[in-house]
Structures are given as C-alpha cells and as structure tokens.
Enzyme design. Structure first.
Site, PDB file in Angstrom:
ATOM      1  N   HIS A  23      -1.529  -1.522  -3.426  1.00 31.92           N
ATOM      2  CA  HIS A  23      -2.893  -1.216  -3.904  1.00 31.92           C
ATOM      3  C   HIS A  23      -3.013  -1.353  -5.402  1.00 31.92           C
ATOM      4  O   HIS A  23      -4.016  -1.974  -5.874  1.00 31.92           O
ATOM      5  CB  HIS A  23      -3.320   0.197  -3.423  1.00 31.92           C
ATOM      6  CG  HIS A  23      -3.507   0.699  -2.161  1.00 31.92           C
ATOM      7  ND1 HIS A  23      -2.818   1.640  -1.457  1.00 31.92           N
ATOM      8  CD2 HIS A  23      -4.191   0.133  -0.958  1.00 31.92           C
ATOM      9  CE1 HIS A  23      -3.144   1.814  -0.211  1.00 31.92           C
ATOM     10  NE2 HIS A  23      -3.818   0.870   0.044  1.00 31.92           N
ATOM     11  N   LYS A  47      -7.594  12.229  11.011  1.00 35.50           N
ATOM     12  CA  LYS A  47      -7.728  13.629  11.345  1.00 35.50           C
ATOM     13  C   LYS A  47      -6.801  14.393  10.523  1.00 35.50           C
ATOM     14  O   LYS A  47      -6.900  15.464  10.167  1.00 35.50           O
ATOM     15  CB  LYS A  47      -7.718  13.608  12.829  1.00 35.50           C
ATOM     16  CG  LYS A  47      -8.877  13.205  13.443  1.00 35.50           C
ATOM     17  CD  LYS A  47      -8.917  13.768  14.865  1.00 35.50           C
ATOM     18  CE  LYS A  47     -10.341  13.215  15.689  1.00 35.50           C
ATOM     19  NZ  LYS A  47      -9.897  12.045  16.493  1.00 35.50           N
ATOM     20  N   ARG A  96      -3.238  -8.689   3.420  1.00 32.75           N
ATOM     21  CA  ARG A  96      -1.853  -8.946   3.218  1.00 32.75           C
ATOM     22  C   ARG A  96      -1.176  -9.814   4.479  1.00 32.75           C
ATOM     23  O   ARG A  96      -0.282 -10.705   4.299  1.00 32.75           O
ATOM     24  CB  ARG A  96      -1.022  -7.455   4.036  1.00 32.75           C
ATOM     25  CG  ARG A  96      -1.197  -6.512   2.955  1.00 32.75           C
ATOM     26  CD  ARG A  96      -0.864  -5.397   3.336  1.00 32.75           C
ATOM     27  NE  ARG A  96      -1.748  -4.773   4.519  1.00 32.75           N
ATOM     28  CZ  ARG A  96      -1.737  -3.753   5.222  1.00 32.75           C
ATOM     29  NH1 ARG A  96      -1.043  -2.802   4.566  1.00 32.75           N
ATOM     30  NH2 ARG A  96      -2.613  -3.536   6.037  1.00 32.75           N
ATOM     31  N   SER A 134       0.249   2.082   3.476  1.00 27.71           N
ATOM     32  CA  SER A 134       0.369   3.729   3.435  1.00 27.71           C
ATOM     33  C   SER A 134       1.221   4.126   4.564  1.00 27.71           C
ATOM     34  O   SER A 134       2.115   5.044   4.446  1.00 27.71           O
ATOM     35  CB  SER A 134      -0.835   4.364   3.117  1.00 27.71           C
ATOM     36  OG  SER A 134      -1.562   3.818   2.260  1.00 27.71           O
TER      37      SER A 134
END
Ligand code: PNS
Length: 166
Positions: A23, A47, A96, A134
């Site tokens: 990022h 969530k 990517r 991530s």
C-alpha cells in the site's frame, strides 16, 4: 476550477487492516502523479478486524506525516457516495496479480455505472510486493513469523502489541 485541478485529487480506498509496504508503495507512486491522494479507510468491511478504524488511520497518518499531499479519511457504505461528496474524481486501485483482476474489474464497472464521472485507475504493484497482503501479514504475525519486510516498523510494533495481548 480547471480540468487539471479536478483530476489531480485521487482516492485510494481499502481496508488497510493493516497498511502494508505494498500500500505504501502505491500511495508514494500515486502522489508522483496526483496533487493529492486521499487514503480512504473502509468501515465495516470485516466483522473482526485486527485494528479499529481509528488505529488504522493513525498508522497511515504517522507513516505519511512528512507530506501534506496524503490525507487519511474513513468512509462507510458505498465508496461512490463518499467520493461524490468530496473533491476527487479518480479511484486508485492496485493490481498485484491476475487473480485480483476479476473482482477489481467488476468493482470498477459497477462504480462507473453508479457514477460515470468517476474513473478507476489501476496501478500494478511493484514486483517486490506482489505477494504482500494484509491477510498474509496477519496470518504470518499471528503464528509468530517475521513481518518486518512486509510492513512499516511502526505497524510491526503495533502488530506485536496486538498479538502479545491475544
Ligand atoms: O482493501 P480492500 O478490502 O481490497 O478494499 C475494498 C474496498 C473497501 C475498496 C471495497 O470493498 C469498497 O469500495 N467497499 C465499499 C462498498 C462499495 O462501494 N462497493 C463497490 C460497489 S458494490
């Protein structure tokens, strides 16, 4: 406002849970093209995120504290609604690998249908970071792996704090 001024603000949206070196690379390369880049941290994507939205914003703000051309905001609901209330006309998304393409293509077409005046620009991630996400960072860190090549040192510190508490 001139056409140039209108097109020089871009939004880079994402979950950023947490922000990775991939990022950071895309944000740095984006500010070489646009006058200002708004990093838009999405609420309620997952969530059970590892980091709260304020924590994610704080890390990105600290990493880019050396420039006033990167602004960090949060948004809820449709990305297009958030963008239409602001100054940007461009969405930046990173690609990517080919596997990213199908979802990104669908999302870009849907966003364009919802708001034809807003364009999605795709940037290929640097070859060095094509495997970084991530999700991979969290999985590796949760199992005690070294994530120092994958995130900024400040983020690495925060991840260590999180997993030492869990
Ligand atoms: O980091 P991510 O998970 O790839 O980011 C995806 C994100 C948050 C940019 C995307 O899911 C999004 O824009 N969500 C908001 C809802 C929306 O506008 N969806 C697209 C049209 S249905």
């Amino acid at each position: 406002m001139t056409d140039k001024q209108q097109s020089s603000v871009a939004v880079f949206p994402g979950s950023f849970d947490p922000v990775t070196v991939g990022h950071i690379d895309l944000i740095e390369r984006s500010i070489a093209v646009f006058d200002k880049v708004i990093v838009a941290v999405a609420c309620n994507q997952e969530k059970t995120p590892l980091f709260s939205v304020p924590e994610r914003i704080d890390m990105i703000e600290k990493i880019f504290s050396h420039t006033d051309r990167v602004k960090v905001e949060t948004f809820d609901g449709l990305l297009i609604n958030y963008i239409q209330n602001g100054e940007a006309h461009v969405i930046i998304r990173g690609l990517r690998a080919v596997s990213d393409f199908e979802y990104e293509f669908q999302m870009a077409l849907m966003n364009h249908k919802l708001a034809p005046g807003i364009e999605t620009f795709f940037m290929t991630s640097s070859a060095l970071y094509t495997y970084v996400s991530s999700r991979i960072v969290k999985e590796l860190a949760s199992l005690g792996g070294d994530v120092s090549d994958l995130v900024h040192p400040l983020v690495e510190e925060k991840i260590k704090e999180k997993y030492s508490r869990i």
